[in-house]
Design a protein around this motif. Structure first.
Motif, short mmCIF file in Angstrom:
data_model
loop_
_atom_site.label_atom_id
_atom_site.label_comp_id
_atom_site.label_asym_id
_atom_site.label_seq_id
_atom_site.Cartn_x
_atom_site.Cartn_y
_atom_site.Cartn_z
N ASP A 237 29.54 9.51 9.02
CA ASP A 237 29.28 10.56 10.01
C ASP A 237 27.77 10.78 10.11
O ASP A 237 27.11 11.05 9.10
CB ASP A 237 29.97 11.85 9.58
N PRO A 238 27.18 10.67 11.32
CA PRO A 238 25.73 10.90 11.45
C PRO A 238 25.29 12.27 10.94
O PRO A 238 24.12 12.44 10.58
CB PRO A 238 25.49 10.77 12.96
N LEU A 239 26.20 13.24 10.89
CA LEU A 239 25.84 14.55 10.35
C LEU A 239 25.42 14.46 8.89
O LEU A 239 24.69 15.32 8.39
CB LEU A 239 27.02 15.53 10.49
N GLN A 240 25.89 13.45 8.19
CA GLN A 240 25.57 13.31 6.78
C GLN A 240 24.22 12.66 6.54
O GLN A 240 23.70 12.71 5.43
CB GLN A 240 26.65 12.48 6.06
N MET A 241 23.64 12.07 7.59
CA MET A 241 22.38 11.34 7.43
C MET A 241 21.25 12.27 6.99
O MET A 241 21.10 13.37 7.51
CB MET A 241 21.99 10.65 8.74
N ASP A 242 20.46 11.78 6.06
CA ASP A 242 19.33 12.56 5.55
C ASP A 242 18.10 11.66 5.50
O ASP A 242 17.97 10.76 6.33
CB ASP A 242 19.69 13.12 4.17
N THR A 243 17.25 11.85 4.53
CA THR A 243 16.01 11.08 4.43
C THR A 243 16.28 9.58 4.26
O THR A 243 17.24 9.19 3.60
CB THR A 243 15.18 11.59 3.24
N ALA A 244 15.40 8.77 4.86
CA ALA A 244 15.54 7.32 4.77
C ALA A 244 14.49 6.75 3.82
O ALA A 244 13.36 7.24 3.74
CB ALA A 244 15.37 6.69 6.16
N TYR A 245 14.89 5.70 3.10
CA TYR A 245 14.01 5.05 2.14
C TYR A 245 14.09 3.54 2.34
O TYR A 245 15.10 3.01 2.82
CB TYR A 245 14.43 5.37 0.70
N VAL B 188 28.05 2.09 0.32
CA VAL B 188 28.00 3.50 -0.09
C VAL B 188 27.66 3.53 -1.57
O VAL B 188 28.29 2.84 -2.38
CB VAL B 188 29.34 4.20 0.18
N ALA B 189 26.65 4.30 -1.92
CA ALA B 189 26.16 4.31 -3.30
C ALA B 189 25.92 5.74 -3.77
O ALA B 189 25.84 6.68 -2.97
CB ALA B 189 24.87 3.50 -3.42
N LYS B 190 25.78 5.89 -5.07
CA LYS B 190 25.41 7.16 -5.69
C LYS B 190 24.10 6.95 -6.45
O LYS B 190 23.92 5.91 -7.09
CB LYS B 190 26.51 7.63 -6.63
N PHE B 191 23.21 7.93 -6.36
CA PHE B 191 21.94 7.83 -7.08
C PHE B 191 21.44 9.24 -7.38
O PHE B 191 21.87 10.22 -6.75
CB PHE B 191 20.91 7.04 -6.27
N ALA B 192 20.56 9.34 -8.34
CA ALA B 192 19.97 10.63 -8.71
C ALA B 192 18.49 10.61 -8.36
O ALA B 192 17.77 9.66 -8.70
CB ALA B 192 20.16 10.90 -10.19
N LEU B 193 18.05 11.63 -7.64
CA LEU B 193 16.65 11.71 -7.23
C LEU B 193 16.26 13.18 -7.12
O LEU B 193 16.99 13.99 -6.56
CB LEU B 193 16.44 11.00 -5.88
N ARG B 194 15.09 13.49 -7.68
CA ARG B 194 14.54 14.84 -7.63
C ARG B 194 15.52 15.89 -8.17
O ARG B 194 15.77 16.92 -7.56
CB ARG B 194 14.12 15.19 -6.20
N LYS C 23 12.09 -0.79 -6.20
CA LYS C 23 11.20 0.36 -6.05
C LYS C 23 11.62 1.08 -4.76
O LYS C 23 11.92 0.43 -3.75
CB LYS C 23 9.74 -0.09 -5.96
N VAL C 24 11.63 2.39 -4.80
CA VAL C 24 12.03 3.20 -3.65
C VAL C 24 10.79 3.81 -3.02
O VAL C 24 9.94 4.39 -3.70
CB VAL C 24 13.02 4.31 -4.07
N MET C 25 10.66 3.64 -1.68
CA MET C 25 9.54 4.20 -0.94
C MET C 25 10.06 4.94 0.28
O MET C 25 11.11 4.58 0.83
CB MET C 25 8.60 3.08 -0.50
N ASN C 26 9.36 5.95 0.70
CA ASN C 26 9.74 6.68 1.91
C ASN C 26 9.64 5.75 3.11
O ASN C 26 8.63 5.06 3.29
CB ASN C 26 8.84 7.89 2.12
N HIS D 106 0.82 -1.21 0.00
CA HIS D 106 0.00 0.00 0.00
C HIS D 106 0.85 1.26 0.00
O HIS D 106 0.32 2.36 -0.15
CB HIS D 106 -0.93 0.00 1.22
N VAL D 107 2.17 1.14 0.19
CA VAL D 107 3.05 2.30 0.19
C VAL D 107 3.41 2.65 -1.25
O VAL D 107 3.85 1.79 -2.01
CB VAL D 107 4.33 2.01 1.01
N ARG D 108 3.21 3.90 -1.59
CA ARG D 108 3.45 4.32 -2.96
C ARG D 108 4.95 4.49 -3.20
O ARG D 108 5.65 5.11 -2.41
CB ARG D 108 2.72 5.63 -3.23
N SER D 109 5.42 3.95 -4.32
CA SER D 109 6.84 4.12 -4.65
C SER D 109 7.06 5.51 -5.23
O SER D 109 6.20 6.05 -5.93
CB SER D 109 7.28 3.05 -5.66
N ILE D 110 8.21 6.09 -4.95
CA ILE D 110 8.53 7.43 -5.44
C ILE D 110 9.61 7.38 -6.52
O ILE D 110 9.91 8.41 -7.13
CB ILE D 110 9.01 8.33 -4.27
N TRP D 111 10.18 6.20 -6.75
CA TRP D 111 11.27 6.10 -7.72
C TRP D 111 11.44 4.64 -8.10
O TRP D 111 11.44 3.77 -7.22
CB TRP D 111 12.54 6.66 -7.08
#
Length: 379
Positions: free
Chosen positions: A105-113, A141-147, A22-25, A3-8
């Motif tokens: 570094d936890p300072l680098q942490m951002d949105t989780a998916y 460690v990965a690289k990706f493009a989003l938004r 599929k990527v979901m929030n 039921h969770v909508r994928s965003i990517w």
């Protein structure tokens, strides 16, 4: 998770292995949102998207994106333009390394998916990557493009799911040079010890037990106003709030408050048992539920003094060396007077002992007792 909508939608690139995902929030906000209103009549305040050239409102379907150049020129950029960029991460999460989790570094942490396998064929390579991460006890460690921009990501295992945390680029983390205190301060060992005691008293907590008190208070406020009731009263604030207190006193007070709070929660003080360290006066005090009550020194000393005085009187009556007993009696009476001045109980005991001695003296009427009585009077 269906039921969770994928965003990517895309794939994880694991060497030559491609895993459709599929990527979901992974998170959701429960914050209470407010609307802006016109204070005079309560009307809603809305933001409308208006074209500056036509001075008219436009719909979302008519809105695109553009890059503003330094001279103010707007250069239109379409989604197709971005999708055709010669960058592999436009539709791929490209793993570039595997590192220990503490390297991030936890300072680098951002949105989780959450990353979900997209289709049955993706299940096998998805589980392979998941189990490899588990066994290595590392993160990817990965690289990706989003938004519209390329980002860093960290892949790790949460339960049976691969989760990805967006990471800020290292140059997006501000330096701490201008934040740290620039004043020379000496921290004493006693202060550090009290800070350690406070940390031990507060102990650990299960994050599942924590909740949003502010949101709950706002919900109660909204409910009360909707029902026409009075708004809940604000709790009394701390009298010391906003004041700069003596650090040692504040730490000691914090340790006591934390211990009392822990005892109220657990019903016992066993988990919160600490040793209060030297205070500002330099005296250490042991704290805990098994603390021994202070001894009443004055009362015990007066009883002992009374017994010794009675024994000396008996010896004086039986002794043939009347002069020696007479010399010792004033010294004992002087000590008893000093003790009596310090403790009211000692004075009461002394008066009772004197009365009994006088009664016995009057009965026997021996010369030795008369001598003792005269010595007592002279003392």
């Amino acid at each position: 998770m269906l039921h969770v909508r994928s965003i990517w939608n895309g794939a994880i690139s694991f060497g030559l292995v491609s895993i459709p995902i599929k990527v979901m929030n992974a998170t959701e906000s429960h914050a209470i949102s407010f609307r802006q209103i016109h204070l005079d009549d309560g009307g809603r305040i809305r933001y409308r998207k208006v074209c500056e050239l036509e001075d008219s409102e436009v719909s979302s379907a008519e809105i695109g994106k553009a890059y503003e150049d330094v001279d103010g020129t707007l250069i239109p950029i379409t989604d197709e333009d971005l999708a055709s960029l010669p960058v592999p991460t436009t539709r791929t999460i490209e793993i570039v390394a595997f590192v220990p989790a503490e390297r991030i570094d936890p300072l680098q942490m951002d949105t989780a998916y959450y990353l979900a396998a997209n289709g049955v064929p993706a299940a096998k390579p998805y589980i392979l990557l998941r189990e490899a991460l588990k066994r290595s006890q590392k993160v990817a460690v990965a690289k990706f493009a989003l938004r519209g921009r390329e980002r860093l990501g960290m892949l790790r295992v949460v339960d049976d799911v691969i989760a990805m945390h967006g990471l800020l680029w290292p140059d997006e983390i501000r330096a701490t040079d201008e934040v740290a205190p620039d004043t020379a301060v000496t921290v004493r060992d006693k202060e550090l010890d009290l800070a350690d005691a406070l940390m031990d008293t507060l102990g650990e907590v299960d994050l599942e037990d924590l909740h949003d008190d502010y949101r709950q208070a706002v919900e109660e406020l909204v409910t009360a106003k909707a029902e026409g009731h009075e708004a809940p009263a604000a709790p009394a604030g701390d009298e010391d709030g906003g004041k700069v207190l003596d650090l040692m006193a504040a730490l000691e007070k914090s340790v006591r408050a934390a211990k009392e709070s822990r005892e109220d929660t657990t019903g016992t003080g066993e988990d919160a048992q600490v040793t209060e360290l030297p205070s500002a006066s330099g005296k250490a005090r042991a704290r805990g539920p098994a603390r021994t009550a202070p001894k009443e020194v004055g009362g015990k000393k007066s009883t002992s003094t009374a017994k010794k005085t009675t024994a000396k009187k008996t010896t004086a009556r039986k002794s043939t060396a009347k002069s020696a007993a007479a010399k010792q009696t004033p010294e004992k009476r002087t000590a008893k007077s000093t003790t009596a001045a310090k403790d009211s109980t000692s004075r009461t005991t002394a008066r009772k002992t004197a009365a009994k001695t006088a009664a016995k003296t009057a009965t026997k009427k021996t010369p030795a007792k008369k001598t003792t009585s005269r010595k007592r009077a002279s003392a």
